[in-house]
Scaffold this motif. Sequence first.
Motif, short mmCIF file in Angstrom:
data_model
loop_
_atom_site.label_atom_id
_atom_site.label_comp_id
_atom_site.label_asym_id
_atom_site.label_seq_id
_atom_site.Cartn_x
_atom_site.Cartn_y
_atom_site.Cartn_z
N MET A 1 50.27 22.04 43.78
CA MET A 1 48.50 22.66 43.68
C MET A 1 48.85 24.10 44.17
O MET A 1 48.66 24.89 44.95
CB MET A 1 48.20 21.84 44.75
N LYS A 2 47.79 25.35 42.71
CA LYS A 2 47.29 26.77 43.31
C LYS A 2 46.17 26.61 43.56
O LYS A 2 44.45 26.53 42.77
CB LYS A 2 47.42 26.77 41.68
N ILE A 3 46.22 27.85 44.86
CA ILE A 3 45.27 27.76 45.29
C ILE A 3 44.50 28.96 45.05
O ILE A 3 44.96 29.84 46.04
CB ILE A 3 44.63 26.96 46.80
N LEU A 4 43.69 30.21 44.66
CA LEU A 4 43.35 30.92 44.61
C LEU A 4 42.50 31.72 45.64
O LEU A 4 41.83 30.97 46.20
CB LEU A 4 42.17 31.66 43.45
N VAL A 5 42.84 32.37 47.14
CA VAL A 5 41.66 33.01 47.88
C VAL A 5 41.41 34.42 47.55
O VAL A 5 42.08 35.13 47.49
CB VAL A 5 42.15 32.74 48.90
N ALA A 6 39.90 34.25 47.26
CA ALA A 6 40.12 35.56 47.41
C ALA A 6 38.87 36.44 48.53
O ALA A 6 37.72 35.70 49.06
CB ALA A 6 38.02 35.55 45.73
N ASN A 7 38.83 37.79 48.66
CA ASN A 7 38.61 38.16 49.80
C ASN A 7 37.43 38.93 48.74
O ASN A 7 38.29 40.14 48.36
CB ASN A 7 40.13 39.29 50.31
N LEU A 8 36.64 39.06 49.14
CA LEU A 8 35.21 39.51 48.59
C LEU A 8 34.40 40.37 49.70
O LEU A 8 34.18 40.42 50.74
CB LEU A 8 34.13 38.55 48.00
N THR A 11 31.86 46.31 47.75
CA THR A 11 33.18 47.25 46.42
C THR A 11 34.07 46.83 45.97
O THR A 11 34.72 47.95 45.58
CB THR A 11 32.80 48.87 46.48
N SER A 12 35.46 45.98 46.77
CA SER A 12 36.18 45.61 46.68
C SER A 12 36.01 44.19 46.42
O SER A 12 35.63 42.93 46.55
CB SER A 12 36.79 45.76 47.79
N LEU A 13 37.49 43.88 45.53
CA LEU A 13 38.09 42.67 45.48
C LEU A 13 39.54 42.20 45.67
O LEU A 13 39.69 42.51 44.55
CB LEU A 13 37.58 41.63 43.96
N LYS A 14 39.86 41.26 46.78
CA LYS A 14 41.31 41.27 46.53
C LYS A 14 41.33 40.34 46.86
O LYS A 14 40.86 38.78 46.81
CB LYS A 14 41.25 41.49 47.47
N TRP A 15 43.15 39.64 45.92
CA TRP A 15 43.26 37.48 45.97
C TRP A 15 44.76 37.93 46.17
O TRP A 15 45.18 39.03 46.38
CB TRP A 15 43.22 36.97 44.66
N ARG A 16 44.75 36.16 46.60
CA ARG A 16 46.34 36.44 46.67
C ARG A 16 46.24 34.81 46.51
O ARG A 16 45.64 34.06 46.79
CB ARG A 16 46.89 35.42 48.63
N HIS A 29 51.05 35.17 43.02
CA HIS A 29 50.39 36.63 42.80
C HIS A 29 49.12 37.04 43.86
O HIS A 29 48.86 36.54 44.41
CB HIS A 29 50.14 36.32 41.76
N LYS A 30 49.06 38.82 43.69
CA LYS A 30 48.33 39.22 44.70
C LYS A 30 47.86 40.77 44.54
O LYS A 30 49.18 41.06 43.89
CB LYS A 30 49.04 39.73 46.07
N GLY A 31 46.69 40.95 44.20
CA GLY A 31 46.41 42.09 43.55
C GLY A 31 44.77 42.18 44.34
O GLY A 31 44.49 41.80 45.26
N GLY A 32 44.15 43.53 43.24
CA GLY A 32 43.18 43.32 44.01
C GLY A 32 42.48 44.72 43.52
O GLY A 32 43.07 45.80 42.87
N PHE A 33 41.31 45.03 44.04
CA PHE A 33 40.77 46.54 43.05
C PHE A 33 39.88 46.48 43.90
O PHE A 33 38.93 46.35 45.07
CB PHE A 33 39.44 46.09 41.83
N GLU A 34 39.53 48.12 44.30
CA GLU A 34 38.64 49.18 45.15
C GLU A 34 37.54 49.83 43.96
O GLU A 34 37.69 50.41 42.81
CB GLU A 34 38.97 49.79 46.41
N ARG A 35 36.23 50.13 45.31
CA ARG A 35 35.23 51.19 44.47
C ARG A 35 35.19 49.93 42.94
O ARG A 35 34.60 50.48 41.73
CB ARG A 35 35.70 52.59 43.43
N VAL A 36 34.58 48.76 43.16
CA VAL A 36 34.63 47.87 42.04
C VAL A 36 32.71 48.19 41.85
O VAL A 36 32.15 48.34 42.71
CB VAL A 36 34.81 46.51 42.19
N SER A 37 32.59 48.21 40.73
CA SER A 37 31.19 48.76 40.23
C SER A 37 30.22 47.85 39.45
O SER A 37 29.36 47.03 39.42
CB SER A 37 30.78 50.17 39.33
N ASP A 38 31.30 46.88 38.73
CA ASP A 38 31.03 45.64 37.87
C ASP A 38 31.91 44.46 38.48
O ASP A 38 32.98 44.37 38.17
CB ASP A 38 31.01 46.23 35.94
N TYR A 39 30.77 43.42 39.22
CA TYR A 39 32.24 42.86 39.76
C TYR A 39 32.33 41.53 38.39
O TYR A 39 33.64 40.99 39.00
CB TYR A 39 31.22 42.16 40.75
N PRO A 40 31.54 41.46 37.61
CA PRO A 40 32.09 40.35 37.21
C PRO A 40 32.99 40.95 36.21
O PRO A 40 34.45 39.76 35.39
CB PRO A 40 30.13 40.25 35.81
#
Length: 396
Positions: A1-8, A11-16, A29-40
Amino acid sequence: MKILVANLGSTSLKWRLFEFTNGVERMLHKGGFERVSDYPRAIEDCLGQLKAAGAITQESDLAAVGFKTVLARGVNGCVRLDDPVVQAMEAFNAIAPAHNPPYVSGIRLFAQRVPEVPLVGLFETAFYQWIPEAATRYGVPDAWHQAGVRRWGYHGASHKFIAERSAELLGREDVAERARRLYQDGGTTPVREPALRVISCHLGGSSSITGIRNGVAVGNSLGLSPQSGLPHNNRVGDLDAMAVPFLLRSQGLSLEEIEKQLCREGGLKGVSGVSNDIRDIQTAADQGHPRARLALDFFVHETRRWIGAYLAQLNGADALVFTAGIGENRAETRAAICAELDQLGVVLDPERNAATRAQEAVISPPGAKVTVMVIPTNEELVVAREVKRFLEHPPA
Ligand code: ADP
Protein backbone atom coordinates in the motif's frame (compact mmCIF):
# COMPACT_ATOMS: atom_id res chain seq x y z
CA MET A 1 0.00 0.00 0.00
CA LYS A 2 1.45 3.38 -1.07
CA ILE A 3 0.48 6.53 0.78
CA LEU A 4 1.62 9.98 -0.25
CA VAL A 5 1.81 12.49 2.61
CA ALA A 6 1.63 16.08 1.38
CA ASN A 7 2.71 19.01 3.53
CA LEU A 8 1.04 22.17 2.25
CA GLY A 9 2.27 25.69 2.95
CA SER A 10 1.09 28.92 1.40
CA THR A 11 4.13 28.90 -0.91
CA SER A 12 5.53 25.42 -0.38
CA LEU A 13 4.66 21.83 -1.18
CA LYS A 14 6.63 19.02 0.43
CA TRP A 15 5.90 15.32 0.26
CA ARG A 16 6.95 11.87 1.35
CA LEU A 17 5.75 8.65 -0.20
CA PHE A 18 5.50 5.64 2.10
CA GLU A 19 4.99 2.00 1.22
CA PHE A 20 3.58 -0.54 3.64
CA THR A 21 4.09 -4.20 2.75
CA ASN A 22 3.66 -7.14 5.14
CA GLY A 23 4.30 -5.05 8.23
CA VAL A 24 7.36 -3.29 6.75
CA GLU A 25 7.29 0.51 6.40
CA ARG A 26 9.50 2.17 3.80
CA MET A 27 9.85 5.72 2.58
CA LEU A 28 10.04 5.49 -1.21
CA HIS A 29 10.43 9.13 -2.12
CA LYS A 30 10.64 12.59 -0.66
CA GLY A 31 10.78 15.97 -2.24
CA GLY A 32 9.43 19.47 -2.20
CA PHE A 33 9.19 22.91 -3.70
CA GLU A 34 9.62 26.29 -2.03
CA ARG A 35 8.45 29.67 -3.34
CA VAL A 36 5.59 28.09 -5.25
CA SER A 37 3.48 30.56 -7.22
CA ASP A 38 1.50 28.07 -9.32
CA TYR A 39 0.14 25.41 -6.97
CA PRO A 40 -1.56 23.19 -9.61
CA ARG A 41 1.77 23.11 -11.45
CA ALA A 42 3.58 22.11 -8.22
CA ILE A 43 1.14 19.20 -7.69
CA GLU A 44 1.67 18.15 -11.30
CA ASP A 45 5.45 18.28 -10.83
CA CYS A 46 5.21 16.28 -7.59
CA LEU A 47 3.32 13.50 -9.39
CA GLY A 48 5.79 13.77 -12.27
CA GLN A 49 8.74 13.28 -9.92
CA LEU A 50 7.10 10.25 -8.30
CA LYS A 51 6.66 8.66 -11.72
CA ALA A 52 10.13 9.63 -12.97
CA ALA A 53 11.62 8.04 -9.86
CA GLY A 54 9.63 4.86 -10.50
CA ALA A 55 7.90 5.22 -7.13
CA ILE A 56 4.49 5.05 -8.85
CA THR A 57 3.51 4.30 -12.43
CA GLN A 58 0.12 5.99 -12.29
CA GLU A 59 -1.90 8.10 -9.85
CA SER A 60 -4.12 5.16 -8.98
CA ASP A 61 -1.10 3.42 -7.43
CA LEU A 62 -1.68 5.76 -4.51
CA ALA A 63 -3.98 4.19 -1.91
CA ALA A 64 -4.49 7.68 -0.48
CA VAL A 65 -3.00 11.11 -0.11
CA GLY A 66 -2.62 11.97 3.58
CA PHE A 67 -2.52 15.48 5.01
CA LYS A 68 -1.41 16.84 8.38
CA THR A 69 -4.50 19.02 8.56
CA VAL A 70 -4.66 21.65 11.31
CA LEU A 71 -8.17 22.07 12.70
CA ALA A 72 -11.81 22.10 11.69
CA ARG A 73 -15.11 23.00 13.31
CA GLY A 74 -16.70 19.89 14.77
CA VAL A 75 -14.21 17.46 13.19
CA ASN A 76 -11.23 15.76 14.79
CA GLY A 77 -9.12 12.64 14.43
CA CYS A 78 -8.31 10.93 11.14
CA VAL A 79 -11.03 11.52 8.54
CA ARG A 80 -11.85 11.47 4.84
CA LEU A 81 -11.45 14.98 3.47
CA ASP A 82 -14.78 15.27 1.70
CA ASP A 83 -16.49 18.60 0.97
CA PRO A 84 -18.19 19.01 4.38
CA VAL A 85 -14.88 18.45 6.18
CA VAL A 86 -13.04 20.93 3.97
CA GLN A 87 -15.84 23.44 4.63
CA ALA A 88 -15.47 22.78 8.37
CA MET A 89 -11.76 23.59 8.05
CA GLU A 90 -12.61 26.76 6.18
CA ALA A 91 -14.98 27.76 8.99
CA PHE A 92 -11.94 27.96 11.31
CA ASN A 93 -9.60 29.74 8.89
CA ALA A 94 -9.53 32.79 11.14
CA ILE A 95 -8.11 30.72 14.02
CA ALA A 96 -5.20 29.42 11.95
CA PRO A 97 -4.78 32.02 9.19
CA ALA A 98 -1.22 30.96 8.36
CA HIS A 99 -2.04 27.23 8.26
CA ASN A 100 -5.63 26.40 7.36
CA PRO A 101 -6.15 28.34 4.09
CA PRO A 102 -3.23 26.64 2.27
CA TYR A 103 -4.63 23.25 3.28
CA VAL A 104 -8.16 24.13 2.21
CA SER A 105 -7.07 25.28 -1.23
CA GLY A 106 -4.40 22.59 -1.66
CA ILE A 107 -6.81 19.76 -0.77
CA ARG A 108 -9.32 21.08 -3.32
CA LEU A 109 -6.59 21.09 -5.97
CA PHE A 110 -5.59 17.51 -5.12
CA ALA A 111 -9.27 16.49 -5.26
CA GLN A 112 -9.51 17.91 -8.79
CA ARG A 113 -6.23 16.38 -9.95
CA VAL A 114 -6.59 12.87 -8.48
CA PRO A 115 -10.35 12.38 -8.04
CA GLU A 116 -9.90 8.60 -7.88
CA VAL A 117 -7.54 8.74 -4.86
CA PRO A 118 -9.00 9.10 -1.33
CA LEU A 119 -7.77 12.20 0.50
CA VAL A 120 -7.45 11.64 4.25
CA GLY A 121 -6.47 14.13 6.98
CA LEU A 122 -5.00 13.54 10.41
CA PHE A 123 -5.84 16.67 12.37
CA GLU A 124 -3.07 18.22 14.46
CA THR A 125 -5.63 18.52 17.26
CA ALA A 126 -6.29 14.75 17.29
CA PHE A 127 -3.70 13.90 19.95
CA TYR A 128 -5.48 16.10 22.51
CA GLN A 129 -8.95 14.53 22.32
CA TRP A 130 -8.45 12.96 25.75
CA ILE A 131 -6.92 15.83 27.73
CA PRO A 132 -8.80 16.69 30.94
CA GLU A 133 -11.68 19.10 30.36
CA ALA A 134 -10.06 21.66 32.67
CA ALA A 135 -7.05 21.72 30.34
CA THR A 136 -9.29 22.72 27.41
CA ARG A 137 -10.72 25.82 29.06
CA TYR A 138 -10.13 29.53 28.94
CA GLY A 139 -11.87 31.81 31.42
CA VAL A 140 -14.50 32.86 28.90
CA PRO A 141 -18.31 32.60 28.82
CA ASP A 142 -19.43 29.09 27.99
CA ALA A 143 -20.90 30.25 24.69
CA TRP A 144 -17.41 31.28 23.56
CA HIS A 145 -16.06 27.89 24.53
CA GLN A 146 -18.85 26.19 22.56
CA ALA A 147 -18.03 28.41 19.57
CA GLY A 148 -14.47 27.07 19.61
CA VAL A 149 -12.58 29.47 21.90
CA ARG A 150 -10.80 26.75 23.84
CA ARG A 151 -7.40 25.17 24.10
CA TRP A 152 -7.09 22.76 21.19
CA GLY A 153 -3.41 21.81 21.15
CA TYR A 154 -1.46 21.25 17.91
CA HIS A 155 1.68 19.48 16.69
CA GLY A 156 -0.25 16.31 17.47
CA ALA A 157 1.53 14.15 14.88
CA SER A 158 4.94 15.15 16.21
CA HIS A 159 4.12 14.69 19.89
CA LYS A 160 2.43 11.36 19.16
CA PHE A 161 5.61 10.20 17.42
CA ILE A 162 7.59 11.24 20.52
CA ALA A 163 5.09 9.47 22.81
CA GLU A 164 5.64 6.20 20.92
CA ARG A 165 9.36 6.47 20.30
CA SER A 166 10.32 7.68 23.78
CA ALA A 167 8.43 4.76 25.34
CA GLU A 168 10.22 2.32 23.00
CA LEU A 169 13.63 3.78 23.86
CA LEU A 170 12.82 3.69 27.58
CA GLY A 171 11.93 0.01 27.36
CA ARG A 172 8.22 0.59 27.99
CA GLU A 173 6.72 -1.44 25.15
CA ASP A 174 3.38 -1.45 27.00
CA VAL A 175 3.20 2.35 26.85
CA ALA A 176 4.46 2.43 23.25
CA GLU A 177 1.65 0.05 22.33
CA ARG A 178 -0.94 2.24 24.07
CA ALA A 179 0.37 5.28 22.16
CA ARG A 180 0.30 3.38 18.86
CA ARG A 181 -3.28 2.26 19.41
CA LEU A 182 -4.49 5.59 20.77
CA TYR A 183 -6.72 6.51 17.85
CA GLN A 184 -8.21 3.03 17.82
CA ASP A 185 -9.18 2.65 21.46
CA GLY A 186 -8.81 6.11 23.02
CA GLY A 187 -5.91 5.15 25.25
CA THR A 188 -7.49 2.16 26.99
CA THR A 189 -4.73 -0.36 26.14
CA PRO A 190 -3.60 -1.62 29.57
CA VAL A 191 -0.19 -0.54 30.88
CA ARG A 192 1.70 -1.54 33.99
CA GLU A 193 2.75 0.62 36.94
CA PRO A 194 4.49 2.98 37.42
CA ALA A 195 3.12 5.54 34.96
CA LEU A 196 5.54 6.80 32.31
CA ARG A 197 5.70 10.60 32.39
CA VAL A 198 7.23 12.33 29.35
CA ILE A 199 7.58 16.01 28.53
CA SER A 200 7.98 16.51 24.79
CA CYS A 201 9.52 19.77 23.54
CA HIS A 202 8.91 20.37 19.83
CA LEU A 203 11.10 23.43 19.23
CA GLY A 204 11.27 24.58 15.63
CA GLY A 205 9.81 27.20 13.33
CA SER A 206 6.76 26.79 15.52
CA SER A 207 7.18 25.37 18.98
CA SER A 208 5.13 23.57 21.58
CA ILE A 209 5.45 21.50 24.72
CA THR A 210 3.26 18.57 25.66
CA GLY A 211 2.91 16.56 28.83
CA ILE A 212 2.31 12.86 28.13
CA ARG A 213 1.22 10.30 30.72
CA ASN A 214 1.38 6.66 29.60
CA GLY A 215 1.35 7.66 25.94
CA VAL A 216 -1.64 10.00 26.20
CA ALA A 217 -1.34 13.81 26.19
CA VAL A 218 -2.47 15.75 29.26
CA GLY A 219 -2.18 19.13 27.52
CA ASN A 220 -0.21 21.20 25.02
CA SER A 221 1.19 24.73 25.18
CA LEU A 222 -0.61 25.59 21.93
CA GLY A 223 -4.09 26.74 22.83
CA LEU A 224 -6.80 28.21 20.60
CA SER A 225 -4.47 28.86 17.69
CA PRO A 226 -1.08 27.76 16.37
CA GLN A 227 0.01 31.33 17.23
CA SER A 228 -0.12 30.67 20.99
CA GLY A 229 2.11 29.12 23.66
CA LEU A 230 5.84 29.59 23.14
CA PRO A 231 7.00 32.39 20.85
CA HIS A 232 7.37 31.04 17.30
CA ASN A 233 9.64 32.12 14.44
CA ASN A 234 7.46 35.11 13.46
CA ARG A 235 4.22 34.35 15.32
CA VAL A 236 3.37 35.78 18.68
CA GLY A 237 2.93 32.97 21.21
CA ASP A 238 0.94 33.64 24.38
CA LEU A 239 -0.36 37.19 24.76
CA ASP A 240 -2.80 38.79 27.18
CA ALA A 241 -6.06 39.12 25.24
CA MET A 242 -6.49 42.73 26.41
CA ALA A 243 -3.54 43.74 24.21
CA VAL A 244 -5.81 43.67 21.16
CA PRO A 245 -8.50 46.12 22.31
CA PHE A 246 -5.75 48.30 23.82
CA LEU A 247 -3.91 48.54 20.49
CA LEU A 248 -7.14 49.07 18.57
CA ARG A 249 -8.18 51.95 20.79
CA SER A 250 -4.89 53.63 21.66
CA GLN A 251 -2.55 53.08 18.74
CA GLY A 252 -4.97 53.47 15.86
CA LEU A 253 -4.11 50.05 14.45
CA SER A 254 -6.78 48.24 12.45
CA LEU A 255 -7.78 44.71 13.33
CA GLU A 256 -6.22 43.50 10.06
CA GLU A 257 -2.93 45.22 10.88
CA ILE A 258 -2.89 43.76 14.39
CA GLU A 259 -3.63 40.28 13.03
CA LYS A 260 -0.86 40.60 10.46
CA GLN A 261 1.67 41.69 13.07
CA LEU A 262 0.64 38.89 15.44
CA CYS A 263 1.02 36.27 12.70
CA ARG A 264 4.00 37.61 10.75
CA GLU A 265 5.90 40.22 12.74
CA GLY A 266 5.80 38.65 16.19
CA GLY A 267 7.64 35.88 18.00
CA LEU A 268 11.43 35.67 17.74
CA LYS A 269 11.40 38.00 14.74
CA GLY A 270 9.44 40.66 16.60
CA VAL A 271 11.54 40.51 19.77
CA SER A 272 14.93 40.30 18.04
CA GLY A 273 14.18 42.67 15.19
CA VAL A 274 16.75 40.58 13.32
CA SER A 275 15.29 37.43 11.79
CA ASN A 276 12.78 34.64 12.24
CA ASP A 277 15.59 32.05 12.15
CA ILE A 278 17.29 31.28 15.43
CA ARG A 279 20.64 30.73 13.70
CA ASP A 280 20.69 34.34 12.45
CA ILE A 281 19.53 35.53 15.86
CA GLN A 282 22.38 33.62 17.50
CA THR A 283 24.91 35.16 15.10
CA ALA A 284 23.61 38.65 15.89
CA ALA A 285 23.64 37.93 19.62
CA ASP A 286 27.23 36.72 19.39
CA GLN A 287 28.09 40.05 17.74
CA GLY A 288 26.58 41.92 20.69
CA HIS A 289 23.09 42.72 19.38
CA PRO A 290 21.08 43.21 22.62
CA ARG A 291 17.62 42.38 21.28
CA ALA A 292 18.91 39.25 19.59
CA ARG A 293 20.31 38.12 22.96
CA LEU A 294 16.98 39.01 24.57
CA ALA A 295 15.04 36.96 21.99
CA LEU A 296 17.17 33.89 22.79
CA ASP A 297 16.71 34.42 26.53
CA PHE A 298 12.97 34.93 26.07
CA PHE A 299 12.64 31.70 24.09
CA VAL A 300 14.46 29.76 26.82
CA HIS A 301 12.42 31.45 29.55
CA GLU A 302 9.10 30.57 27.93
CA THR A 303 10.21 27.01 27.22
CA ARG A 304 11.14 26.51 30.87
CA ARG A 305 7.82 27.97 31.93
CA TRP A 306 5.93 25.32 29.98
CA ILE A 307 8.23 22.52 31.06
CA GLY A 308 7.44 23.63 34.62
CA ALA A 309 3.73 23.47 33.88
CA TYR A 310 3.94 19.83 32.83
CA LEU A 311 6.35 18.88 35.62
CA ALA A 312 3.52 19.95 37.94
CA GLN A 313 0.78 18.34 35.86
CA LEU A 314 2.63 15.01 35.70
CA ASN A 315 4.06 15.11 39.25
CA GLY A 316 7.58 15.03 37.83
CA ALA A 317 8.93 13.42 34.69
CA ASP A 318 10.76 10.29 33.65
CA ALA A 319 11.91 11.80 30.37
CA LEU A 320 12.36 15.20 28.78
CA VAL A 321 12.56 14.99 24.99
CA PHE A 322 13.81 17.58 22.51
CA THR A 323 12.71 17.45 18.88
CA ALA A 324 12.27 19.57 15.67
CA GLY A 325 14.75 22.00 14.07
CA ILE A 326 15.89 23.77 17.23
CA GLY A 327 15.41 20.87 19.65
CA GLU A 328 17.29 18.40 17.47
CA ASN A 329 20.15 20.64 16.36
CA ARG A 330 20.92 23.31 18.93
CA ALA A 331 22.93 22.01 21.88
CA GLU A 332 23.34 25.53 23.29
CA THR A 333 19.58 26.07 23.45
CA ARG A 334 19.05 22.67 25.11
CA ALA A 335 21.76 23.50 27.65
CA ALA A 336 20.17 26.86 28.48
CA ILE A 337 16.73 25.26 28.88
CA CYS A 338 18.07 22.54 31.21
CA ALA A 339 20.31 24.81 33.31
CA GLU A 340 19.72 24.76 37.07
CA LEU A 341 16.97 22.19 37.05
CA ASP A 342 18.97 19.64 39.04
CA GLN A 343 16.62 19.92 42.03
CA LEU A 344 13.89 18.70 39.67
CA GLY A 345 16.06 15.83 38.45
CA VAL A 346 17.00 17.38 35.09
CA VAL A 347 20.75 17.30 34.43
CA LEU A 348 22.62 17.23 31.12
CA ASP A 349 25.85 15.49 30.25
CA PRO A 350 27.57 18.45 28.53
CA GLU A 351 29.66 16.30 26.21
CA ARG A 352 26.80 14.10 25.09
CA ASN A 353 24.67 17.18 24.57
CA ALA A 354 27.33 18.96 22.51
CA ALA A 355 27.87 15.87 20.37
CA THR A 356 24.19 15.36 19.55
CA ARG A 357 22.74 16.78 16.34
CA ALA A 358 19.75 15.40 14.46
CA GLN A 359 20.07 11.91 15.91
CA GLU A 360 18.50 9.84 18.65
CA ALA A 361 20.55 10.11 21.82
CA VAL A 362 20.32 10.27 25.59
CA ILE A 363 22.02 13.50 26.68
CA SER A 364 21.68 13.13 30.46
CA PRO A 365 24.25 11.23 32.53
CA PRO A 366 23.66 7.53 33.32
CA GLY A 367 21.32 7.09 36.28
CA ALA A 368 19.85 10.62 36.06
CA LYS A 369 16.38 10.94 37.58
CA VAL A 370 15.02 12.41 34.34
CA THR A 371 16.30 10.89 31.09
CA VAL A 372 16.89 13.80 28.73
CA MET A 373 16.73 12.71 25.10
CA VAL A 374 16.91 14.01 21.56
CA ILE A 375 14.55 12.23 19.18
CA PRO A 376 14.18 13.44 15.58
CA THR A 377 10.46 13.63 14.92
CA ASN A 378 8.68 12.01 11.98
CA GLU A 379 5.28 13.63 11.58
CA GLU A 380 4.73 12.33 8.05
CA LEU A 381 5.17 8.76 9.19
CA VAL A 382 2.53 9.23 11.89
CA VAL A 383 0.14 10.62 9.28
CA ALA A 384 0.87 7.75 6.88
CA ARG A 385 0.32 5.13 9.59
CA GLU A 386 -3.01 6.62 10.64
CA VAL A 387 -4.17 6.98 7.04
CA LYS A 388 -3.31 3.32 6.48
CA ARG A 389 -5.31 2.34 9.55
CA PHE A 390 -8.20 4.52 8.37
CA LEU A 391 -8.22 2.76 4.97
CA GLU A 392 -8.05 -0.68 6.57
CA HIS A 393 -10.65 0.06 9.26
CA PRO A 394 -12.96 2.73 7.84
CA PRO A 395 -15.36 4.15 10.43
CA ALA A 396 -18.84 2.62 10.29
P1 ADP B 1 9.31 24.01 11.01
O1 ADP B 1 8.73 24.12 12.38
O2 ADP B 1 8.93 25.15 10.12
O3 ADP B 1 9.15 22.65 10.39
P2 ADP B 1 12.03 23.40 11.77
O4 ADP B 1 11.57 22.32 12.67
O5 ADP B 1 12.98 23.06 10.68
O6 ADP B 1 10.86 24.23 11.15
O7 ADP B 1 12.71 24.50 12.69
C1 ADP B 1 13.18 25.71 12.19
C2 ADP B 1 14.07 26.35 13.25
O8 ADP B 1 15.07 25.40 13.63
C3 ADP B 1 14.80 27.58 12.76
O9 ADP B 1 14.82 28.57 13.78
C4 ADP B 1 16.19 27.08 12.49
O10 ADP B 1 17.15 28.06 12.77
C5 ADP B 1 16.36 25.94 13.42
N1 ADP B 1 17.18 24.92 12.77
C6 ADP B 1 16.79 24.08 11.79
N2 ADP B 1 17.82 23.31 11.38
C7 ADP B 1 18.88 23.67 12.12
C8 ADP B 1 20.25 23.25 12.19
N3 ADP B 1 20.72 22.30 11.38
N4 ADP B 1 21.04 23.85 13.08
C9 ADP B 1 20.58 24.81 13.89
N5 ADP B 1 19.31 25.26 13.88
C10 ADP B 1 18.47 24.71 13.01
